[in-house]
Structures are given as C-alpha cells and as structure tokens.
Motif scaffolding. Structure first.
Motif, PDB file in Angstrom:
ATOM      1  N   LEU A 108       0.932  -1.112  -0.005  1.00  0.00           N
ATOM      2  CA  LEU A 108      -0.027   0.045   0.022  1.00  0.00           C
ATOM      3  C   LEU A 108       0.917   1.266   0.102  1.00  0.00           C
ATOM      4  N   VAL A 109       1.880   1.324   0.987  1.00  0.00           N
ATOM      5  CA  VAL A 109       3.011   2.422   1.012  1.00  0.00           C
ATOM      6  C   VAL A 109       3.473   2.703  -0.606  1.00  0.00           C
ATOM      7  N   ARG A 110       3.811   1.460  -1.199  1.00  0.00           N
ATOM      8  CA  ARG A 110       4.514   1.517  -2.536  1.00  0.00           C
ATOM      9  C   ARG A 110       3.703   2.231  -3.401  1.00  0.00           C
ATOM     10  N   GLU A 111       2.295   1.656  -3.320  1.00  0.00           N
ATOM     11  CA  GLU A 111       1.242   2.229  -4.216  1.00  0.00           C
ATOM     12  C   GLU A 111       1.025   3.896  -4.229  1.00  0.00           C
ATOM     13  N   VAL A 112       0.911   4.034  -2.734  1.00  0.00           N
ATOM     14  CA  VAL A 112       0.887   5.647  -2.710  1.00  0.00           C
ATOM     15  C   VAL A 112       1.899   6.505  -3.028  1.00  0.00           C
ATOM     16  N   LEU A 113       3.033   6.024  -2.695  1.00  0.00           N
ATOM     17  CA  LEU A 113       4.589   6.645  -3.290  1.00  0.00           C
ATOM     18  C   LEU A 113       4.290   6.540  -4.703  1.00  0.00           C
ATOM     19  N   ARG A 114       3.932   5.568  -5.419  1.00  0.00           N
ATOM     20  CA  ARG A 114       4.002   5.742  -7.021  1.00  0.00           C
ATOM     21  C   ARG A 114       3.116   6.729  -7.447  1.00  0.00           C
ATOM     22  N   ALA A 115       1.714   6.677  -6.831  1.00  0.00           N
ATOM     23  CA  ALA A 115       0.711   7.759  -7.145  1.00  0.00           C
ATOM     24  C   ALA A 115       1.241   8.962  -7.060  1.00  0.00           C
ATOM     25  N   ARG A 116       1.956   9.283  -5.834  1.00  0.00           N
ATOM     26  CA  ARG A 116       2.239  10.551  -5.642  1.00  0.00           C
ATOM     27  C   ARG A 116       3.540  11.055  -6.532  1.00  0.00           C
ATOM     28  N   VAL A 117       4.505  10.121  -7.057  1.00  0.00           N
ATOM     29  CA  VAL A 117       5.316  10.552  -7.963  1.00  0.00           C
ATOM     30  C   VAL A 117       4.703  10.923  -9.294  1.00  0.00           C
ATOM     31  N   ARG A 118       3.645   9.846  -9.765  1.00  0.00           N
ATOM     32  CA  ARG A 118       2.816  10.156 -11.262  1.00  0.00           C
ATOM     33  C   ARG A 118       2.346  11.625 -10.951  1.00  0.00           C
ATOM     34  N   ARG A 119       1.556  12.130  -9.742  1.00  0.00           N
ATOM     35  CA  ARG A 119       0.939  13.269  -9.845  1.00  0.00           C
ATOM     36  C   ARG A 119       1.807  14.232  -9.769  1.00  0.00           C
ATOM     37  N   ARG A 120       3.027  14.188  -9.196  1.00  0.00           N
ATOM     38  CA  ARG A 120       4.113  15.436  -9.446  1.00  0.00           C
ATOM     39  C   ARG A 120       4.502  15.268 -10.782  1.00  0.00           C
ATOM     40  N   GLN A 121       4.687  14.262 -11.390  1.00  0.00           N
ATOM     41  CA  GLN A 121       5.074  14.383 -12.938  1.00  0.00           C
ATOM     42  C   GLN A 121       4.169  15.082 -13.623  1.00  0.00           C
ATOM     43  N   ASN A 122       2.741  14.576 -13.501  1.00  0.00           N
ATOM     44  CA  ASN A 122       1.561  15.085 -14.297  1.00  0.00           C
ATOM     45  C   ASN A 122       1.691  16.524 -13.871  1.00  0.00           C
ATOM     46  N   GLY A 123       1.744  16.969 -12.561  1.00  0.00           N
ATOM     47  CA  GLY A 123       1.822  18.521 -12.383  1.00  0.00           C
ATOM     48  C   GLY A 123       2.739  19.057 -13.207  1.00  0.00           C
ATOM     49  N   ALA A 124       3.855  18.831 -13.052  1.00  0.00           N
ATOM     50  CA  ALA A 124       5.236  19.442 -13.776  1.00  0.00           C
ATOM     51  C   ALA A 124       4.956  19.556 -15.151  1.00  0.00           C
ATOM     52  N   GLU A 125       4.339  18.340 -15.965  1.00  0.00           N
ATOM     53  CA  GLU A 125       4.125  18.384 -17.149  1.00  0.00           C
ATOM     54  C   GLU A 125       2.992  19.451 -17.664  1.00  0.00           C
ATOM     55  N   LEU A 126       2.151  19.585 -16.569  1.00  0.00           N
ATOM     56  CA  LEU A 126       0.841  20.488 -16.633  1.00  0.00           C
ATOM     57  C   LEU A 126       1.380  21.742 -16.766  1.00  0.00           C
ATOM     58  N   LEU A 127       2.541  22.232 -15.849  1.00  0.00           N
ATOM     59  CA  LEU A 127       2.849  23.641 -15.572  1.00  0.00           C
ATOM     60  C   LEU A 127       3.846  23.800 -17.051  1.00  0.00           C
ATOM     61  N   PHE A 128       4.345  23.019 -17.357  1.00  0.00           N
ATOM     62  CA  PHE A 128       5.232  23.061 -18.596  1.00  0.00           C
ATOM     63  C   PHE A 128       4.570  23.518 -19.725  1.00  0.00           C
ATOM     64  N   ARG A 129       3.372  22.567 -19.836  1.00  0.00           N
ATOM     65  CA  ARG A 129       2.470  23.028 -21.183  1.00  0.00           C
ATOM     66  C   ARG A 129       1.517  24.103 -20.919  1.00  0.00           C
ATOM     67  N   ALA A 130       1.083  24.416 -19.618  1.00  0.00           N
ATOM     68  CA  ALA A 130       0.117  25.444 -19.528  1.00  0.00           C
ATOM     69  C   ALA A 130       0.938  26.465 -18.442  1.00  0.00           C
ATOM     70  N   PRO A 131       1.900  27.427 -18.824  1.00  0.00           N
ATOM     71  CA  PRO A 131       2.609  28.110 -17.642  1.00  0.00           C
ATOM     72  C   PRO A 131       1.513  29.140 -17.036  1.00  0.00           C
ATOM     73  N   GLN A 132       1.738  29.399 -15.832  1.00  0.00           N
ATOM     74  CA  GLN A 132       0.823  30.370 -15.198  1.00  0.00           C
ATOM     75  C   GLN A 132       1.170  31.916 -15.830  1.00  0.00           C
ATOM     76  N   LEU A 133       0.314  32.708 -15.936  1.00  0.00           N
ATOM     77  CA  LEU A 133       0.597  34.131 -16.637  1.00  0.00           C
ATOM     78  C   LEU A 133       0.896  34.837 -15.247  1.00  0.00           C
ATOM     79  N   PRO A 134       1.551  35.970 -15.690  1.00  0.00           N
ATOM     80  CA  PRO A 134       1.844  36.963 -14.750  1.00  0.00           C
ATOM     81  C   PRO A 134       0.376  37.499 -13.735  1.00  0.00           C
ATOM     82  N   GLY A 135       0.709  37.262 -12.532  1.00  0.00           N
ATOM     83  CA  GLY A 135      -0.414  37.679 -11.778  1.00  0.00           C
ATOM     84  C   GLY A 135      -1.282  36.731 -11.445  1.00  0.00           C
TER      85      GLY A 135
END
Length: 311
Positions: A108-135
């Motif tokens: 269960l810990v392994r599965e949660v850690l894997r999901a967290r890694v995937r979530r961080r990777q997806n979040g980083a990819e999302l931020l790269f493809r849709a960067p935040q605008l000023p403000g």
C-alpha cells in the motif's frame, strides 16, 4: 484452540463465495455505489479474519502477547480459549500472518508513493504545457485547457484537484457535454475513488495468486467509472453523458470490431442509452446493511468463547 483456524476458514470461504455471488448477481451494474460498498466490506472481512487469527495465534504462542491482549479479561475468559492446548502451529501461523500484514502495508505504501510520483510528474508536465500567466494565482483555476490534437479530459488529483481538457475536446464536445465530463471527473474526486484504486492495486499486486484481490481490483476499475457516469447523468442527462464519452473516445478505436484495452467504453455507453431499472430504496438499504454485517461475523466468531463464558 479452534478459533484461529475457524477464522482462517471463514476468511477463505468469504474470499471464494462472495466474488462468485457478486458475479452472478444482476444488480451491481444497476447500483454501482452499493456494489462498491459490498466489495469493500467483503475484502475488509477477509483481512479482518487474517488479523484476528494472527492475534489469537500470537496470544496462544507467547505469554507476553496473551497478557496484553487479555489484560482486562477475567481468568475464566482466558481459560475458555484453551491456549494451553495449542501446538507449535500457533507461532508459525502468527508469524506467517504477521509477515502477510507487513507485506500488505508495504504494498500500500509503495502504491501511494508511486501515485504521488505520478501526480508530481503530471503536475510538472501540466505546468510546462500551461504556464501560469503574470498575476495568476497558483492552483487558482479548477479547469485547465491544453493545446492538443487528441480530444481528451482527465482529472488531476491533489491538494487542489483540477480538470484538464484539451482544445480538441473543446472543439468536439457540444452543448452541456463538457459539463457532463466535468461532473464525471468530479464524481471520482468527491468519492475518493483514487484511494479505492490504490488499495485494490496494492492487494492485487502484493498477492497476485489470491483471486479475490484480483477480482477486487478489476471490479473497482469498472464500478468507479459506472458510479461516475451515474453522477454525471443525474445532473446532465444520460444521452448527453453518453455522447460526451463517444466524442472523447471515437478516434481511439474503442468502438471498432477489434478488442482494445478500453473495451468497456461501449458497454458504458450502452448502459447510459438503455438504463437498467434501479433497485428500490428498501432493497438498496437491505444490501447496504447486509454488507456492513459481513465484517462483523469474524468479530463474533472471535468472541464466541468469551460470550459463552460470560453468558
């Protein structure tokens, strides 16, 4: 002492009989939320049988454990469990079940850690493809639009969950279809379906030879989608939800003659277009109550000697 053996037998019987009964029943597709609850109760009962059997076996094998487990119990209750009649199998059973429990927690810990890694990777990819605008405030919007040639939409869980939609999906989805997709993904988030998927994946991955855990994982993946479809259809209509599914997945070949990994999508669309009759409220209540009693049975079996003595 027969109680640990009885608990293991009860757990094995539950693991074999319950999935077969659910597979033969005609109501899980009609009431996926109730079916999700029933499956959770069945798996909880199996795990509880193992945990209680481990506890009693350890109490039979080691005096120190027995003193902690039965510290508040009268001496007559301790004698009712006949710990002195146990053989060397008690320690072996306790150690084996304890190792199984540790392995389950590790999976269960392994599965949660894997999901967290995937979530961080997806979040980083999302931020790269849709960067935040000023403000623009971080995580200030629940809906993120990405440039993409393939129509797609998915829910990105996290502290501030967001729905990600590609521009191709916006061009495809008409009228309230986008709202139906949003409601479908919100249904996953509100019901915390990700935790059900994590737990089922951990059990099935940790114990691949146990059929009940494999069936649990398969049914969780299927039933959570049906439950989310129902939530979307109640708000925006079954036809709208079905058309949204078709528009998002038509170009992926899932509706073609050849089987695909997403072959369940045509069944979901047909279910939305020809909705089955729901169970009555009374029957849903009876099924929910009966499922809640399944994990209670191992507890009652555990306390049978004590109840006989005190009664």
């Amino acid at each position: 002492m027969m109680v640990p053996a009885a608990l293991l037998l009860l757990g094995a019987l539950t693991a074999v009989v319950a999935p077969r009964l659910l597979a033969r029943a005609d109501w899980p597709d009609r009431e996926p939320v109730v079916a999700l609850w029933v499956w959770q109760c069945v798996v909880a009962a199996v795990l509880l049988c193992c945990a209680l059997s481990m506890t009693l076996s350890a109490a039979a094998a080691w005096q120190a454990v027995r003193g902690h487990v039965f510290a508040p119990a009268p001496h007559a209750v301790v004698e009712a469990y006949a710990f002195g009649a146990t053989g060397p199998w008690a320690a072996t059973t306790a150690v084996a079940l304890a190792l199984g429990g540790v392995w389950t927690a590790a999976m269960l810990v392994r599965e949660v850690l894997r999901a967290r890694v995937r979530r961080r990777q997806n979040g980083a990819e999302l931020l790269f493809r849709a960067p935040q605008l000023p403000g623009e405030e971080p995580d200030g919007h629940r809906l993120v639009v990405l440039e993409g040639e393939r129509p797609d939409a998915w829910w990105l869980p996290g502290a501030a969950p967001r729905l990600v939609v590609t521009t191709a999906a916006l061009r495809r989805l008409k009228g309230r279809q986008l709202d139906a997709v949003l409601a479908h993904e919100e249904g996953h988030a509100q019901a915390r379906h990700d935790w059900l998927l994590h737990c089922s994946a951990a059990l099935a991955g940790g114990f691949p030879q146990v059929p009940v855990f494999a069936a649990f994982r398969h049914e969780m993946h299927r039933l959570v989608e049906l439950a989310a479809d129902d939530m979307a259809s109640r708000r925006f209509g079954r036809l709208t939800t079905a058309l949204a599914l078709v528009e998002l997945n038509e170009d992926r070949g899932v509706f073609g003659p050849c089987p695909t990994p997403q072959a369940h999508l045509p069944l979901r669309v047909n279910r939305l277009l020809t909705p089955p009759d729901r169970l009555s409220a009374a029957r849903r209540l009876r099924l929910t109550a009966a499922a809640a009693l399944v994990p209670v049975v191992p507890v009652l079996v555990t306390f049978v000697p004590a109840l006989r003595t005190l009664g």
